[in-house]
Design an enzyme around this catalytic site. Structure first.
Site, PDB file in Angstrom:
ATOM      1  CD  GLU A 151      -7.118  20.709  34.561  1.00  0.00           C
ATOM      2  OE1 GLU A 151      -5.958  20.163  35.214  1.00  0.00           O
ATOM      3  OE2 GLU A 151      -7.511  20.771  33.514  1.00  0.00           O
ATOM      4  CB  SER A 210      -0.575  24.328  24.107  1.00  0.00           C
ATOM      5  OG  SER A 210      -1.642  23.479  24.561  1.00  0.00           O
ATOM      6  NE  ARG A 237      -6.914  28.521  31.349  1.00  0.00           N
ATOM      7  CZ  ARG A 237      -6.087  27.849  31.802  1.00  0.00           C
ATOM      8  NH1 ARG A 237      -4.986  27.824  31.004  1.00  0.00           N
ATOM      9  NH2 ARG A 237      -6.161  26.951  32.568  1.00  0.00           N
ATOM     10  CD  GLU A 245      -1.196  26.119  28.558  1.00  0.00           C
ATOM     11  OE1 GLU A 245      -0.501  25.635  29.672  1.00  0.00           O
ATOM     12  OE2 GLU A 245      -2.115  25.542  27.619  1.00  0.00           O
ATOM     13  NE  ARG A 276      -8.091  18.978  28.548  1.00  0.00           N
ATOM     14  CZ  ARG A 276      -7.117  19.497  28.041  1.00  0.00           C
ATOM     15  NH1 ARG A 276      -6.292  20.054  28.813  1.00  0.00           N
ATOM     16  NH2 ARG A 276      -6.967  19.311  26.479  1.00  0.00           N
ATOM     17  CG  HIS A 315      -7.521  24.816  36.094  1.00  0.00           C
ATOM     18  ND1 HIS A 315      -6.472  25.594  36.805  1.00  0.00           N
ATOM     19  CD2 HIS A 315      -6.692  24.245  35.146  1.00  0.00           C
ATOM     20  CE1 HIS A 315      -5.451  25.444  36.292  1.00  0.00           C
ATOM     21  NE2 HIS A 315      -5.253  24.688  35.514  1.00  0.00           N
TER      22      HIS A 315
HETATM   23  P1  AMO Z   1      -4.281  22.073  26.142  1.00  0.00           P
HETATM   24  O1  AMO Z   1      -4.426  20.890  27.022  1.00  0.00           O
HETATM   25  O2  AMO Z   1      -2.877  22.915  26.436  1.00  0.00           O
HETATM   26  O3  AMO Z   1      -3.776  21.587  24.791  1.00  0.00           O
HETATM   27  O4  AMO Z   1      -5.619  23.092  26.108  1.00  0.00           O
HETATM   28  C1  AMO Z   1      -5.638  23.918  25.117  1.00  0.00           C
HETATM   29  C2  AMO Z   1      -6.139  25.207  25.898  1.00  0.00           C
HETATM   30  O5  AMO Z   1      -7.117  25.049  26.715  1.00  0.00           O
HETATM   31  C3  AMO Z   1      -7.215  26.052  27.961  1.00  0.00           C
HETATM   32  N1  AMO Z   1      -7.223  24.997  29.014  1.00  0.00           N
HETATM   33  C4  AMO Z   1      -8.362  25.286  30.020  1.00  0.00           C
HETATM   34  N2  AMO Z   1      -9.222  26.091  30.017  1.00  0.00           N
HETATM   35  C5  AMO Z   1     -10.125  26.168  31.303  1.00  0.00           C
HETATM   36  N3  AMO Z   1      -9.816  25.266  32.337  1.00  0.00           N
HETATM   37  C6  AMO Z   1      -9.141  24.069  32.091  1.00  0.00           C
HETATM   38  N4  AMO Z   1      -9.090  23.358  32.804  1.00  0.00           N
HETATM   39  C7  AMO Z   1      -8.176  24.241  30.887  1.00  0.00           C
HETATM   40  N5  AMO Z   1      -7.155  23.352  30.448  1.00  0.00           N
HETATM   41  C8  AMO Z   1      -6.875  23.915  29.493  1.00  0.00           C
HETATM   42  C9  AMO Z   1      -5.680  26.452  27.717  1.00  0.00           C
HETATM   43  C10 AMO Z   1      -5.090  25.731  26.997  1.00  0.00           C
HETATM   44  O6  AMO Z   1      -4.065  26.329  26.464  1.00  0.00           O
HETATM   45  N6  AMO Z   1      -4.878  19.188  21.915  1.00  0.00           N
HETATM   46  C11 AMO Z   1      -4.083  20.309  22.495  1.00  0.00           C
HETATM   47  C12 AMO Z   1      -4.198  21.484  21.774  1.00  0.00           C
HETATM   48  C13 AMO Z   1      -3.175  21.440  20.423  1.00  0.00           C
HETATM   49  O7  AMO Z   1      -2.172  21.016  20.368  1.00  0.00           O
HETATM   50  O8  AMO Z   1      -3.929  21.718  19.332  1.00  0.00           O
HETATM   51  C14 AMO Z   1      -4.599  20.834  24.270  1.00  0.00           C
HETATM   52  O9  AMO Z   1      -5.707  20.120  24.413  1.00  0.00           O
HETATM   53  O10 AMO Z   1      -5.930  27.652  27.285  1.00  0.00           O
END
Ligand code: AMO
Length: 431
Positions: free
Chosen positions: A216, A357, A405, A354, A214, A223
């Site tokens: 991000e 999800s 996480r 979080e 990502r 993150h």
């Molecule tokens: P989502 O975008 O919420 O869901 O991502 C799932 C989980 O990934 C973790 N996460 C991260 N960890 C570290 N760095 C980041 N930048 C980061 N972004 C997200 C979080 C998050 O809850 N396709 C859906 C999942 C599904 O519905 O099956 C998805 O991508 O813990």
């Protein structure tokens, strides 16, 4: 040097009283060397622990000259020790320095001199000689074993989906794009979302442990731009059932740590976390609770960082937030039949953080096309995905769990970078 010169007979932890009088070979690195004239006390550490070695005679000079952290192999006889920290020691007959460590070293891997995380990450391979850091990665590995066992025992098969993809998996934001053989544009997968859904068509229950990418632009302790997720997708299950699976999985990983990895938890500085029933709060309950706390929100607003922190203090530990407004969820999430403003979705939280999800997915291609358009995405760029929905797609649900996480929480770390070997973020691309 012959091949035998690099072979160990025992790890440091195995050197005990039962071996007194026996010849052994230990391979590791010099942690300490105390010169007391005619002999020296060396502390040799390997991945299992440390042992004391008495160096005398011909070996003394080369041992004393060898810088700390150099790789060595030591042959010797095990004898009783008078040392406070060791009940036995090795009287070295051979002390071979295999590779010298070049000083000054960037960090002190014994942990006696603390270094800032960035300095440690710049020297990650050396940082891993620190037992505290090693413990984190032992736990991380033990957790993955539990994930595989738990999901395997429930009929999930492990899959690997492509990470180089031709169009977005989660919508357009945060996508890393690059040129693919000078012919077309490709992207790094934000998640295995579309593939795992398609796989329920033939494989019914799948899971993947893999990287998410990502772009991000977040500078936080939670993150990363590349991270590991555990993803599942299951045909013929609704969202409550996949939540049950997630709850059971997280509980089992925590239990495994508490029961079989106490020493690593202690070394990592983590407290044991016991998970009983995980509460399921609806989004609407959450905004009511937040309103009482003075955090005013309208239905449909996302939960801000400060709102989540407040919720976390009201519900310390693990909890689910379920039934989010449909407008806050990705195009593939199913609405609630009895109230179409709500969705069959959930997030797993630990305090403000979080962790996962997921939800029930749309399986009707017509509904998917409609939702894509509503969210401003072009259904045409999802045609490759959508065509699978015309081949008898079962109703299905799943989730993605941010494994880094989860490890951050269960190993008691304050920064997700601590539990990732070589983290990637906006600033860090090396080592
Ligand atoms: P989502 O975008 O919420 O869901 O991502 C799932 C989980 O990934 C973790 N996460 C991260 N960890 C570290 N760095 C980041 N930048 C980061 N972004 C997200 C979080 C998050 O809850 N396709 C859906 C999942 C599904 O519905 O099956 C998805 O991508 O813990």
């Amino acid at each position: 040097m012959s091949l035998n010169d690099i072979k160990r007979t025992h790890y440091a932890r195995q050197i005990d009283r039962s071996l007194i009088g026996q010849q052994v070979r230990v391979g590791g690195w010099i942690e300490d060397m105390r010169d007391i004239g005619k002999l020296a006390f060396a502390t040799i550490r390997d991945v299992t622990g440390k042992c004391q070695v008495i160096v005398t005679g011909n070996n003394l000079q080369s041992a004393l000259q060898a810088p700390r952290q150099s790789a060595v192999i030591v042959r010797g006889v095990v004898q009783e020790s008078k040392a406070r920290d060791f009940s036995v020691e090795l009287k070295a007959s051979e002390f071979i320095v295999l590779t010298e460590a070049v000083h000054p070293l960037p960090i002190d891997p014994t942990g006696r001199v603390e270094s800032a995380i960035d300095k440690r990450l710049d020297a990650r391979a050396l940082d891993l000689r620190n037992p505290r850091i090693q413990a984190i990665f032992h736990l991380r590995s033990a957790g993955l074993k539990v994930v595989r066992e738990t999901l395997g025992s429930q009929g999930f098969i492990e899959v690997n989906t492509p990470k180089i993809i031709g169009s977005a998996s989660e919508g357009g934001a945060n996508l890393f794009g690059f040129e693919y053989f000078a012919k077309r544009k490709a992207y790094l997968a934000q998640s295995p979302q579309l593939y795992k859904e398609q796989l329920t068509l033939g494989l019914d229950r799948v899971f993947e442990i893999g990287p998410y990418f990502r772009a991000e632009n977040s500078h936080t302790v939670r993150h990363l731009s590349e991270f590991t997720s555990v993803d599942i997708e299951a045909g013929f299950l609704d969202y409550e059932e996949v939540m049950d699976i997630l709850e059971q999985l997280v509980r089992r990983v925590a239990l495994e740590f508490n029961e079989n990895h106490k020493a690593e938890l202690k070394e990592a500085g983590a407290k044991e976390i016991s998970i009983t029933k995980i509460d399921r709060l609806t989004y609407e309950q959450c905004i009511d609770e937040l309103a009482k706390e003075g955090e005013k929100m309208e239905f449909g607003d996302d939960l801000s960082d400060s709102a989540l922190r407040r919720l976390g203090s009201l519900h310390p530990g693990f909890y689910f937030i379920i039934d989010w407004p449909l407008n806050l969820k990705p195009f593939y999430i199913h609405e609630k039949e009895e109230n179409t403003k709500l969705s069959k979705s959930f997030d797993l939280q630990y305090n403000y953080l979080e962790l996962a999800s997921g939800g029930r997915r749309l399986h009707s291609p017509a509904m998917l096309r409609k939702r894509l358009a509503e969210q401003g995405l072009n259904p045409d760029s999802f045609e490759e995905h959508l065509k699978a929905f015309d081949w008898g797609m079962p109703p299905h649900s799943g989730w993605g769990l941010g494994y880094d996480r989860l490890m951050m929480v269960l190993t008691g770390q304050q920064n997700v970078r601590e539990v990732v070997l070589y983290p990637r973020d906006t600033e860090r691309l090396t080592p």
